[in-house]
Enzyme design. Sequence first.
Site, PDB file in Angstrom:
ATOM      1  N   GLU A 119      35.676 -10.516  -4.854  1.00 25.31           N
ATOM      2  CA  GLU A 119      34.288 -10.189  -4.527  1.00 25.31           C
ATOM      3  C   GLU A 119      33.775 -11.157  -3.467  1.00 25.31           C
ATOM      4  OE1 GLU A 119      32.021 -10.001  -8.173  1.00 25.31           O
ATOM      5  OE2 GLU A 119      33.282  -8.414  -8.970  1.00 25.31           O
ATOM      6  N   HIS A 247      21.103  -7.896  -5.126  1.00 21.09           N
ATOM      7  CA  HIS A 247      22.454  -7.374  -4.901  1.00 21.09           C
ATOM      8  C   HIS A 247      22.398  -6.485  -3.666  1.00 21.09           C
ATOM      9  CE1 HIS A 247      26.335  -5.549  -5.468  1.00 21.09           C
ATOM     10  NE2 HIS A 247      26.569  -6.351  -6.492  1.00 21.09           N
ATOM     11  N   ARG A 295      26.427 -13.070  -1.247  1.00 20.13           N
ATOM     12  CA  ARG A 295      25.385 -12.054  -1.417  1.00 20.13           C
ATOM     13  C   ARG A 295      24.101 -12.288  -0.650  1.00 20.13           C
ATOM     14  NH1 ARG A 295      25.855 -10.763  -7.686  1.00 20.13           N
ATOM     15  NH2 ARG A 295      27.909  -9.888  -7.352  1.00 20.13           N
ATOM     16  N   HIS A 356      18.685  -8.453  -8.754  1.00 23.05           N
ATOM     17  CA  HIS A 356      19.881  -8.387  -9.597  1.00 23.05           C
ATOM     18  C   HIS A 356      19.998  -9.543 -10.591  1.00 23.05           C
ATOM     19  CE1 HIS A 356      23.980  -7.221 -10.517  1.00 23.05           C
ATOM     20  NE2 HIS A 356      24.453  -8.404 -10.160  1.00 23.05           N
ATOM     21  N   GLU A 380      21.752 -16.016 -18.726  1.00 21.27           N
ATOM     22  CA  GLU A 380      20.981 -15.825 -17.495  1.00 21.27           C
ATOM     23  C   GLU A 380      19.593 -16.451 -17.534  1.00 21.27           C
ATOM     24  OE1 GLU A 380      21.274 -11.907 -15.833  1.00 21.27           O
ATOM     25  OE2 GLU A 380      19.608 -12.255 -14.452  1.00 21.27           O
ATOM     26  N   ARG A 391      23.949 -17.537  -6.560  1.00 19.53           N
ATOM     27  CA  ARG A 391      25.091 -17.430  -7.490  1.00 19.53           C
ATOM     28  C   ARG A 391      26.290 -16.752  -6.818  1.00 19.53           C
ATOM     29  NH1 ARG A 391      26.857 -13.236 -11.318  1.00 19.53           N
ATOM     30  NH2 ARG A 391      25.203 -11.967 -10.440  1.00 19.53           N
TER      31      ARG A 391
HETATM   32  P1  FAD Z   1      21.685 -10.238 -21.612  1.00 21.01           P
HETATM   33  O1  FAD Z   1      23.055  -9.699 -21.600  1.00 21.01           O
HETATM   34  O2  FAD Z   1      20.704  -9.625 -20.728  1.00 21.01           O
HETATM   35  O3  FAD Z   1      21.139 -10.259 -23.098  1.00 21.01           O
HETATM   36  C1  FAD Z   1      19.796 -10.576 -23.353  1.00 21.01           C
HETATM   37  C2  FAD Z   1      19.468 -10.141 -24.759  1.00 21.01           C
HETATM   38  O4  FAD Z   1      18.198 -10.649 -25.145  1.00 21.01           O
HETATM   39  C3  FAD Z   1      19.372  -8.636 -24.945  1.00 21.01           C
HETATM   40  O5  FAD Z   1      19.982  -8.337 -26.157  1.00 21.01           O
HETATM   41  C4  FAD Z   1      17.868  -8.377 -25.011  1.00 21.01           C
HETATM   42  O6  FAD Z   1      17.510  -7.230 -25.709  1.00 21.01           O
HETATM   43  C5  FAD Z   1      17.432  -9.634 -25.753  1.00 21.01           C
HETATM   44  N1  FAD Z   1      16.016  -9.974 -25.589  1.00 21.01           N
HETATM   45  C6  FAD Z   1      15.343 -10.221 -24.439  1.00 21.01           C
HETATM   46  N2  FAD Z   1      14.058 -10.521 -24.726  1.00 21.01           N
HETATM   47  C7  FAD Z   1      13.915 -10.471 -26.050  1.00 21.01           C
HETATM   48  C8  FAD Z   1      12.831 -10.655 -26.950  1.00 21.01           C
HETATM   49  N3  FAD Z   1      11.598 -10.958 -26.533  1.00 21.01           N
HETATM   50  N4  FAD Z   1      13.057 -10.511 -28.284  1.00 21.01           N
HETATM   51  C9  FAD Z   1      14.276 -10.181 -28.757  1.00 21.01           C
HETATM   52  N5  FAD Z   1      15.341  -9.975 -27.950  1.00 21.01           N
HETATM   53  C10 FAD Z   1      15.157 -10.123 -26.626  1.00 21.01           C
HETATM   54  N6  FAD Z   1      27.726 -10.977 -13.957  1.00 21.01           N
HETATM   55  C11 FAD Z   1      29.029 -11.290 -13.806  1.00 21.01           C
HETATM   56  O7  FAD Z   1      29.432 -12.432 -14.043  1.00 21.01           O
HETATM   57  N7  FAD Z   1      29.916 -10.313 -13.434  1.00 21.01           N
HETATM   58  C12 FAD Z   1      29.547  -9.031 -13.170  1.00 21.01           C
HETATM   59  O8  FAD Z   1      30.371  -8.196 -12.856  1.00 21.01           O
HETATM   60  C13 FAD Z   1      28.175  -8.700 -13.294  1.00 21.01           C
HETATM   61  N8  FAD Z   1      27.742  -7.449 -13.016  1.00 21.01           N
HETATM   62  C14 FAD Z   1      26.441  -7.131 -13.252  1.00 21.01           C
HETATM   63  C15 FAD Z   1      26.029  -5.821 -13.061  1.00 21.01           C
HETATM   64  C16 FAD Z   1      24.727  -5.451 -13.375  1.00 21.01           C
HETATM   65  C17 FAD Z   1      24.284  -4.033 -13.165  1.00 21.01           C
HETATM   66  C18 FAD Z   1      23.827  -6.429 -13.881  1.00 21.01           C
HETATM   67  C19 FAD Z   1      22.426  -6.051 -14.241  1.00 21.01           C
HETATM   68  C20 FAD Z   1      24.224  -7.736 -14.037  1.00 21.01           C
HETATM   69  C21 FAD Z   1      25.526  -8.098 -13.725  1.00 21.01           C
HETATM   70  N9  FAD Z   1      25.965  -9.412 -13.891  1.00 21.01           N
HETATM   71  C22 FAD Z   1      27.290  -9.716 -13.719  1.00 21.01           C
HETATM   72  C23 FAD Z   1      25.090 -10.431 -14.460  1.00 21.01           C
HETATM   73  C24 FAD Z   1      25.407 -10.566 -15.956  1.00 21.01           C
HETATM   74  O9  FAD Z   1      25.675  -9.298 -16.490  1.00 21.01           O
HETATM   75  C25 FAD Z   1      24.263 -11.195 -16.716  1.00 21.01           C
HETATM   76  O10 FAD Z   1      23.810 -12.334 -16.060  1.00 21.01           O
HETATM   77  C26 FAD Z   1      24.718 -11.593 -18.111  1.00 21.01           C
HETATM   78  O11 FAD Z   1      25.284 -10.493 -18.748  1.00 21.01           O
HETATM   79  C27 FAD Z   1      23.543 -12.120 -18.908  1.00 21.01           C
HETATM   80  O12 FAD Z   1      23.944 -12.286 -20.234  1.00 21.01           O
HETATM   81  P2  FAD Z   1      22.899 -12.876 -21.277  1.00 21.01           P
HETATM   82  O13 FAD Z   1      23.578 -12.868 -22.591  1.00 21.01           O
HETATM   83  O14 FAD Z   1      22.338 -14.122 -20.763  1.00 21.01           O
HETATM   84  O15 FAD Z   1      21.698 -11.823 -21.254  1.00 21.01           O
HETATM   85  C1  SIN Z   2      29.077  -6.541  -9.103  1.00 24.41           C
HETATM   86  O1  SIN Z   2      29.917  -5.920  -9.749  1.00 24.41           O
HETATM   87  O2  SIN Z   2      28.905  -6.380  -7.898  1.00 24.41           O
HETATM   88  C2  SIN Z   2      28.211  -7.526  -9.803  1.00 24.41           C
HETATM   89  C3  SIN Z   2      28.913  -8.798  -9.941  1.00 24.41           C
HETATM   90  C4  SIN Z   2      27.955  -9.902 -10.299  1.00 24.41           C
HETATM   91  O3  SIN Z   2      26.751  -9.712 -10.322  1.00 24.41           O
HETATM   92  O4  SIN Z   2      28.438 -11.010 -10.546  1.00 24.41           O
END
Ligand code: FAD
Ligand code: SIN
Length: 536
Positions: A119, A247, A295, A356, A380, A391
């Site tokens: 990537e 993104h 990015r 993103h 995140e 990032r």
């Molecule tokens: P999340 O997975 O967002 O989980 C947050 C949780 O908190 C959820 O369950 C939500 O419901 C809960 N929550 C939030 N607020 C509250 C509240 N007030 N009360 C109770 N629950 C709550 N990163 C990579 O490294 N590689 C990739 O390929 C990649 N692709 C991506 C593609 C897309 C479309 C997106 C949107 C992001 C991508 N990212 C990627 C970024 C990555 O997916 C996220 O940064 C990561 O998954 C965040 O994980 P997390 O556990 O911190 O939060």
């Molecule tokens: C993507 O698949 O382009 C997202 C990857 C990332 O956000 O790290």
Amino acid sequence: MKKTTDVLILGSGIAGLTLAIKTAEARPDLKISIITKVEQGESNTRYAQGGVAAVWNKDTDNHQKHIEDTLDAGDGLCNEEVVRIVVEEGPERVREIIDWGTRFDKDKSNDEEYDLGKEGGHSENRILHYKDLTGWEIQRALMEKAKSLENIDVYEHYFAINLLTPHNLGYNITRVTPNIDCYGAYILDKTDGDIITFLAKITVVATGGAGQIYRNTTNPTIATGDGVAMVYRAKGRVESMEFVQFHPTALYNPAGENPDFLVSEAVRGYGAILRDINKEEFMQNYDPRKSLAPRDIVARAIDNEMKKSGSEHVYLDCTHLDKEGFYRHFPTIYDKCMSLGIDPMKDYIPVTPACHYMCGGIKVDTNGRTSIRRLYACGECTQTGLHGANRLASNSLLEAMVYAHRIHFDIIKEISRFDIKYEIPDWDAMGTMEPKEMVLITQSMKELKEIMSSYVGIVRSNVRIKRALDRLKLLHAETEELYRSTAISPQLCELRNLITIGYLVTHSASMRRESRGLHFTTDYPEALDFVDKTII
Ligand code: FAD
Ligand code: SIN
């Protein structure tokens, strides 16, 4: 009503679930409670496409190369110690989720090896992936593993409203008050409207991103920055909020979608080329790495091309790629395009940048401790120092796992020092009424997204930032008034949190008088020699 637990985890994405599993396995005597605001499978994690970056093929890759790529993308603001920790510990964490049942694609010609993708900003192929559904696969495996552990309880459709601190015992807390403790959180049970005083020895914020502050975002509707806003209200430290990652290639859909569908960067890693509205290549005018530059550079270049031509998108050209390989790697993207009448093998895919990822967030140390005692954060919603001003692709899932691991060690070491604080009073809903006009909330939400998209997007300026701050002030005052007089609802809490995040992003942007990484302002187009972090 009160409930008690040993460890209270807010969020069920990769960060929250990994932490819960590790702590539950290490200490079967501890009760772990996960709070999640909709179904546990809905998260940013679930939508991740490209994969997880980790040094896997030692013949071609090494830690130093991954470290340098991360530092280069971060544009001078990464914490080198943190980068080294995440890169070096990352592969072991990936191995663990494989052991828990996560599948990654294997090489087509050698079933012993993983098929490593590339990537933007990566000098080597090091992205482990499962088709274009990596996040969904990880989320599935983690939920199954968590379900198998008896000391984990998952509370679905429970909404975390506020953290509990000495403020709830009547003490005056400010941003300079030392040694603030966290005793748990007020949680709304969305099914019956009860607000529970959820008391815990240790609380962990793992609530994910805040993409919903913008009109166009790849983030699902849960991404409303609740955790960062809660910590900010509790007077915890938040950093680097001006660095919002757009993104470059969300699918342009004139019908409008929330969230916007992502066309993974891995598609460019597979050979796709960006073209302008006249179907000419343009990235060579911006960076020698062309379509695979980091990015911030690609998103800004697309923004510039769109502004020059007045178009609402550019194109991604996949027509020279082989269909069988494309479909094997990107079945979801292929099917989505076809559903809109775009055949990626024959037509150029219209794409546009979309919000993103939040690089800033709750400041944590290398053990995931926040500035508030008994409160950790991972994923995140945090600012660990890994991403700096921008990032590197696919470093986010890795960071969440590494920090979840570190936090679980610290929790095991520390938890015996803490008791449950039974004196915390229950939620007081006196004087509030049921909301009569939901339109007040939905309209303010629209206004917020317009303000952020128009004035605090990819390209900023002093005038735009000032306009945004003035308008946010008004929106904030109106919403606080509504919050004081209306019974709590998830929609109102989310609006309030999003306004806080909008303010934090805009205020931080106003404080950074230079252009660096994801923050670009026409008033200060150069980077300064001396760089500092923005602490709020
Ligand atoms: P999340 O997975 O967002 O989980 C947050 C949780 O908190 C959820 O369950 C939500 O419901 C809960 N929550 C939030 N607020 C509250 C509240 N007030 N009360 C109770 N629950 C709550 N990163 C990579 O490294 N590689 C990739 O390929 C990649 N692709 C991506 C593609 C897309 C479309 C997106 C949107 C992001 C991508 N990212 C990627 C970024 C990555 O997916 C996220 O940064 C990561 O998954 C965040 O994980 P997390 O556990 O911190 O939060
Ligand atoms: C993507 O698949 O382009 C997202 C990857 C990332 O956000 O790290």
